[in-house]
Design a protein around this motif. Structure first.
Motif, PDB file in Angstrom:
ATOM      1  N   HIS A  32     -26.693   5.141   8.694  1.00 13.18           N
ATOM      2  CA  HIS A  32     -25.809   3.633   9.237  1.00 13.18           C
ATOM      3  C   HIS A  32     -26.288   2.478  10.345  1.00 13.18           C
ATOM      4  O   HIS A  32     -26.378   1.744  11.066  1.00 13.18           O
ATOM      5  CB  HIS A  32     -24.891   3.255   8.871  1.00 13.18           C
ATOM      6  N   GLN A  33     -25.558   4.224  11.114  1.00  8.66           N
ATOM      7  CA  GLN A  33     -25.510   3.405  12.557  1.00  8.66           C
ATOM      8  C   GLN A  33     -26.827   2.718  13.368  1.00  8.66           C
ATOM      9  O   GLN A  33     -27.739   2.151  13.822  1.00  8.66           O
ATOM     10  CB  GLN A  33     -24.813   4.499  14.153  1.00  8.66           C
ATOM     11  N   LEU A  34     -28.356   4.047  12.898  1.00 11.14           N
ATOM     12  CA  LEU A  34     -29.638   3.417  13.618  1.00 11.14           C
ATOM     13  C   LEU A  34     -30.653   2.190  12.425  1.00 11.14           C
ATOM     14  O   LEU A  34     -30.444   1.471  13.226  1.00 11.14           O
ATOM     15  CB  LEU A  34     -30.729   4.477  12.956  1.00 11.14           C
ATOM     16  N   VAL A  35     -29.803   2.337  12.079  1.00 16.03           N
ATOM     17  CA  VAL A  35     -30.049   0.505  10.885  1.00 16.03           C
ATOM     18  C   VAL A  35     -29.656  -0.306  11.356  1.00 16.03           C
ATOM     19  O   VAL A  35     -30.034  -1.664  11.698  1.00 16.03           O
ATOM     20  CB  VAL A  35     -29.732   0.426   9.322  1.00 16.03           C
ATOM     21  N   VAL A  36     -28.400  -0.530  11.850  1.00 19.70           N
ATOM     22  CA  VAL A  36     -27.385  -1.732  12.521  1.00 19.70           C
ATOM     23  C   VAL A  36     -27.665  -1.601  14.028  1.00 19.70           C
ATOM     24  O   VAL A  36     -28.539  -2.833  14.452  1.00 19.70           O
ATOM     25  CB  VAL A  36     -25.591  -1.039  12.831  1.00 19.70           C
ATOM     26  N   ASP A  37     -28.150  -0.174  14.936  1.00 23.39           N
ATOM     27  CA  ASP A  37     -28.886  -0.916  15.838  1.00 23.39           C
ATOM     28  C   ASP A  37     -29.858  -1.144  15.997  1.00 23.39           C
ATOM     29  O   ASP A  37     -30.674  -1.575  17.208  1.00 23.39           O
ATOM     30  CB  ASP A  37     -28.573   0.748  16.912  1.00 23.39           C
ATOM     31  N   LEU A  38     -31.111  -0.771  15.617  1.00 19.72           N
ATOM     32  CA  LEU A  38     -32.676  -1.659  15.340  1.00 19.72           C
ATOM     33  C   LEU A  38     -32.249  -2.552  14.206  1.00 19.72           C
ATOM     34  O   LEU A  38     -33.163  -3.799  15.370  1.00 19.72           O
ATOM     35  CB  LEU A  38     -33.303  -0.816  14.515  1.00 19.72           C
ATOM     36  N   GLN A  39     -31.103  -3.627  13.867  1.00 21.70           N
ATOM     37  CA  GLN A  39     -31.081  -4.730  13.252  1.00 21.70           C
ATOM     38  C   GLN A  39     -31.331  -5.310  15.028  1.00 21.70           C
ATOM     39  O   GLN A  39     -31.804  -7.061  15.052  1.00 21.70           O
ATOM     40  CB  GLN A  39     -30.422  -5.170  12.280  1.00 21.70           C
ATOM     41  N   ALA A  40     -30.002  -5.094  15.678  1.00 15.42           N
ATOM     42  CA  ALA A  40     -29.823  -5.673  16.800  1.00 15.42           C
ATOM     43  C   ALA A  40     -31.004  -5.842  17.613  1.00 15.42           C
ATOM     44  O   ALA A  40     -31.241  -6.881  18.477  1.00 15.42           O
ATOM     45  CB  ALA A  40     -28.094  -5.182  17.840  1.00 15.42           C
ATOM     46  N   LEU A  41     -31.488  -4.813  17.967  1.00 13.09           N
ATOM     47  CA  LEU A  41     -33.079  -5.193  18.791  1.00 13.09           C
ATOM     48  C   LEU A  41     -33.530  -5.843  18.512  1.00 13.09           C
ATOM     49  O   LEU A  41     -34.587  -6.226  19.106  1.00 13.09           O
ATOM     50  CB  LEU A  41     -33.471  -3.404  19.020  1.00 13.09           C
ATOM     51  N   LYS A  42     -34.043  -5.628  17.492  1.00 11.01           N
ATOM     52  CA  LYS A  42     -35.287  -6.916  16.415  1.00 11.01           C
ATOM     53  C   LYS A  42     -34.524  -8.121  16.813  1.00 11.01           C
ATOM     54  O   LYS A  42     -35.453  -8.975  17.320  1.00 11.01           O
ATOM     55  CB  LYS A  42     -34.927  -6.375  15.650  1.00 11.01           C
ATOM     56  N   ALA A  43     -32.892  -8.586  16.399  1.00 15.70           N
ATOM     57  CA  ALA A  43     -32.629  -9.928  16.837  1.00 15.70           C
ATOM     58  C   ALA A  43     -32.737  -9.426  18.382  1.00 15.70           C
ATOM     59  O   ALA A  43     -33.447 -11.473  18.620  1.00 15.70           O
ATOM     60  CB  ALA A  43     -30.567  -9.949  16.580  1.00 15.70           C
TER      61      ALA A  43
END
Length: 134
Positions: free
Chosen positions: A52-63
């Motif tokens: 879950h935290q990986l997904v959240v961080d990747l989404q933040a990085l992508k944004a």
């Protein structure tokens, strides 16, 4: 179409190659957004709460990369946390995927360390030479 183990391995190899190259140049290409999205989808498809935290961080990085303004003080901590969590996620991988996940974690951590040790260019972009962490 269901993802195969080989497709996941190709995505991991691609992410390592992207991060080991010139990150500043990569952010200017449309492929970075697609690469991050494939990575997010692979993690979601694994259906593992530990990711879950990986997904959240990747989404933040992508944004952040999509915002057009790169801030090393935002990117470096995200990459560091992604590196740590990706290295831990290697425990869930099997076969030929496990060393790729571990390598990706190492690469993410190395990029974060380089960004923390380096400085942003005068225009706010990340350092140009990101090739030293192959």
């Amino acid at each position: 179409m269901e993802k195969t183990e080989v497709q996941n391995q190709v995505h991991l190899d691609s992410a390592i190659h992207l991060l080991a190259g010139d990150l500043s140049e990569a952010t200017d290409r449309a492929g970075l957004d697609n690469q991050l999205q494939r990575w997010i989808e692979d993690l979601k498809a694994a259906n593992n709460p530990a990711f879950h935290q990986l997904v959240v961080d990747l989404q933040a990085l992508k944004a952040h990369f999509g915002s057009g303004s790169l801030d090393v003080s935002v990117i470096a901590p995200l990459l560091a946390r992604l590196g740590t969590n990706t290295t831990q996620a290697a425990n869930f991988a099997e076969g030929n995927t496990a060393p790729r996940v571990a390598k990706l974690g190492e690469t993410l951590s190395a990029v974060a360390a380089q960004l923390r040790g380096g400085s942003a260019a005068p225009n706010g972009t990340v350092p140009q030479d990101m090739s030293s962490h192959d």
